[in-house]
Design an enzyme around this catalytic site. Structure first.
Site, PDB file in Angstrom:
ATOM      1  N   ARG A  51     138.370 -15.259  44.319  1.00  0.00           N
ATOM      2  CA  ARG A  51     137.620 -15.375  45.272  1.00  0.00           C
ATOM      3  C   ARG A  51     137.548 -16.360  45.743  1.00  0.00           C
ATOM      4  NH1 ARG A  51     133.544 -16.842  43.086  1.00  0.00           N
ATOM      5  NH2 ARG A  51     132.449 -17.529  45.044  1.00  0.00           N
ATOM      6  N   GLY A  52     136.125 -16.954  46.878  1.00  0.00           N
ATOM      7  CA  GLY A  52     136.407 -18.272  47.036  1.00  0.00           C
ATOM      8  C   GLY A  52     137.127 -18.830  48.497  1.00  0.00           C
ATOM      9  N   ALA A  53     137.272 -19.482  49.229  1.00  0.00           N
ATOM     10  CA  ALA A  53     137.604 -19.905  50.446  1.00  0.00           C
ATOM     11  C   ALA A  53     139.244 -20.646  49.343  1.00  0.00           C
ATOM     12  CB  ALA A  53     138.021 -20.364  51.554  1.00  0.00           C
ATOM     13  N   ARG A  93     142.315 -10.681  53.795  1.00  0.00           N
ATOM     14  CA  ARG A  93     140.212 -10.454  53.623  1.00  0.00           C
ATOM     15  C   ARG A  93     140.452 -11.899  55.182  1.00  0.00           C
ATOM     16  NH1 ARG A  93     136.888 -12.584  49.043  1.00  0.00           N
ATOM     17  NH2 ARG A  93     134.864 -11.080  50.546  1.00  0.00           N
ATOM     18  N   GLN A 200     127.101 -12.907  43.367  1.00  0.00           N
ATOM     19  CA  GLN A 200     128.288 -13.726  42.970  1.00  0.00           C
ATOM     20  C   GLN A 200     127.102 -14.790  42.272  1.00  0.00           C
ATOM     21  OE1 GLN A 200     127.998 -12.386  45.639  1.00  0.00           O
ATOM     22  NE2 GLN A 200     130.367 -12.026  46.526  1.00  0.00           N
ATOM     23  N   ASP A 241     133.647 -20.576  53.898  1.00  0.00           N
ATOM     24  CA  ASP A 241     134.412 -19.815  54.395  1.00  0.00           C
ATOM     25  C   ASP A 241     135.398 -20.182  55.702  1.00  0.00           C
ATOM     26  OD1 ASP A 241     135.306 -17.493  52.630  1.00  0.00           O
ATOM     27  OD2 ASP A 241     133.026 -18.380  52.126  1.00  0.00           O
ATOM     28  N   ASN A 251     129.914 -18.634  56.381  1.00  0.00           N
ATOM     29  CA  ASN A 251     129.785 -18.245  54.509  1.00  0.00           C
ATOM     30  C   ASN A 251     128.854 -17.565  53.842  1.00  0.00           C
ATOM     31  OD1 ASN A 251     129.895 -20.087  51.799  1.00  0.00           O
ATOM     32  ND2 ASN A 251     127.889 -19.625  51.997  1.00  0.00           N
ATOM     33  N   LYS A 252     128.578 -16.863  53.119  1.00  0.00           N
ATOM     34  CA  LYS A 252     128.765 -15.169  52.093  1.00  0.00           C
ATOM     35  C   LYS A 252     127.402 -15.465  53.018  1.00  0.00           C
ATOM     36  CE  LYS A 252     129.695 -13.540  49.858  1.00  0.00           C
ATOM     37  NZ  LYS A 252     131.158 -12.252  50.030  1.00  0.00           N
TER      38      LYS A 252
END
Length: 368
Positions: A51-53, A93, A200, A241, A251-252
């Site tokens: 995970r993470g762009a 995603r 996270q 992201d 973003n999250k």
């Protein structure tokens, strides 16, 4: 991220495989997964094992290499397979633009070799994926060098979700700024939001910072306003992201709320992200596709039921922070401030060709 633990690693040559650190098992266990085909990479991205762009983009590039191992040897069949694998991986995603950027870059590399034997193209694709991986390492360190000057000695810095080495090839984006500031001798104390519903910040960011010896205090998401009011926080730094042409930033989920709180408390709010996270074909953030996650992440986190059975759930994975709430964007090319279409274009000048593919070529996949 400690150098002993690699988030992503390609093992072998063209016929090799991708080894990933399963982030769903952290911090209690350090478990690696072997991905031997594109389906395993798709599943790893979808289920947040990776995970993470930036890390998603790297994984997708390697996933395409895995998917092409079984491609037909005739040119038509080879490139038909290339399109199928690319579209499949792009469906994992929808929000992180690095996924589409990396796949488009890989596809364009293959297009330059039409007429060459498939084995030549496969080798070139692996070389390109490795280049994406190595370039991200360099970009993260550059982001850290640009950003550390924004952080004063003795600062408390609030982070959200995870934008460290686990989300990138190495070092991170938001955390790169912190690591570089610490390396310069600055005394930094990090306040890490737990980041519900998948935690996270608690599971990953706190783990990374402790491994680096950076002082960190874990807080509940709804504690952020209080620590700001108490004067414990002098800066907020988050990752991204996808960033639209005007600076609106996805973003999250929870990031938008932090930006509003930071504005009220007159605290600078920084976004750290590589240039590949910008989507210049989107004029504003209202056009960014927002991923909707499984309701059970909220009602039954980590397998523990905490809500009435059958209750309705709204579980977007991301929100969009308006550009006017962002003090500056830190990328590998410099610090973008004030944040608007003109300043973004000025800093990213000469790199625009890198952003033309993802939205146009993979638009249908991005919304799939």
């Amino acid at each position: 991220m400690t150098r002993e633990v690699a988030t992503l690693e390609w093992i072998g040559d063209v016929d090799g495989n991708l080894r990933i650190l399963d982030q769903t098992r952290l911090p209690r266990e350090v478990v690696f997964r072997e991905c031997r085909d594109e389906r395993a990479v798709w599943e790893a991205i979808k289920t947040l094992q990776v995970r993470g762009a930036p890390a998603i983009g790297i994984a997708a590039a390697y996933g395409l290499c895995l998917g092409m191992k079984l491609a037909p040897n005739d040119e038509r069949g080879f490139f038909q397979r290339l399109e199928e694998v690319t579209s499949y991986l792009a469906s994992s995603r929808p929000t992180a633009v690095n996924l589409f950027w990396a796949l488009d870059r890989m596809r364009r590399r293959a297009d330059t070799l039409r007429g060459q034997p498939p084995e030549v193209i496969r080798k070139a694709l692996l070389k390109e994926a490795r280049a994406i991986h190595e370039e991200d390492r360099a970009l993260c360190h550059a982001i850290g060098r640009w950003g550390e000057s924004l952080i004063e000695d003795g600062s408390g810095v609030l982070t959200h979700c995870n934008a460290g080495g686990l989300a990138t090839a190495e070092y991170g984006t938001a955390l790169a700024v912190i690591y570089e500031a610490v390396a310069k001798g600055k005394r930094i104390h990090v306040y890490a939001d737990e980041t519900r519903p998948l935690l996270q910040g608690a599971r990953l960011t706190a783990w990374e910072l402790k491994a680096h010896g950076v002082p960190v205090t874990l807080i509940c998401d709804n504690t952020a306003a209080e620590v700001m009011k108490e004067g414990k926080v002098q800066a907020v730094i988050v990752g991204a992201d996808r960033i639209a042409a005007n600076g609106d930033t996805a973003n999250k989920i929870g990031t938008y709320g932090l930006a509003v709180l930071a504005r009220y408390h007159r605290i600078p709010f920084y976004v750290a992200a590589p240039s590949s996270t910008f989507d210049l074909q989107l004029p504003h953030g209202g056009l960014i596709p927002i991923e909707q996650r499984d309701p059970q992440e909220v009602t039954c986190p980590f397998g523990i039921p905490i809500a009435p059975e059958g209750v309705d759930v709204y579980n977007p994975a991301f929100d969009v922070t308006p550009a006017e709430l962002v003090t500056a964007i830190i990328c590998e090319k410099g610090v973008i401030r004030p944040v608007n279409s003109d300043t973004i274009a000025a800093v990213l000048v000469g790199a625009a060709d890198n952003f033309q593919g993802p939205q146009a070529a993979l638009k249908s996949s991005a919304n799939g």
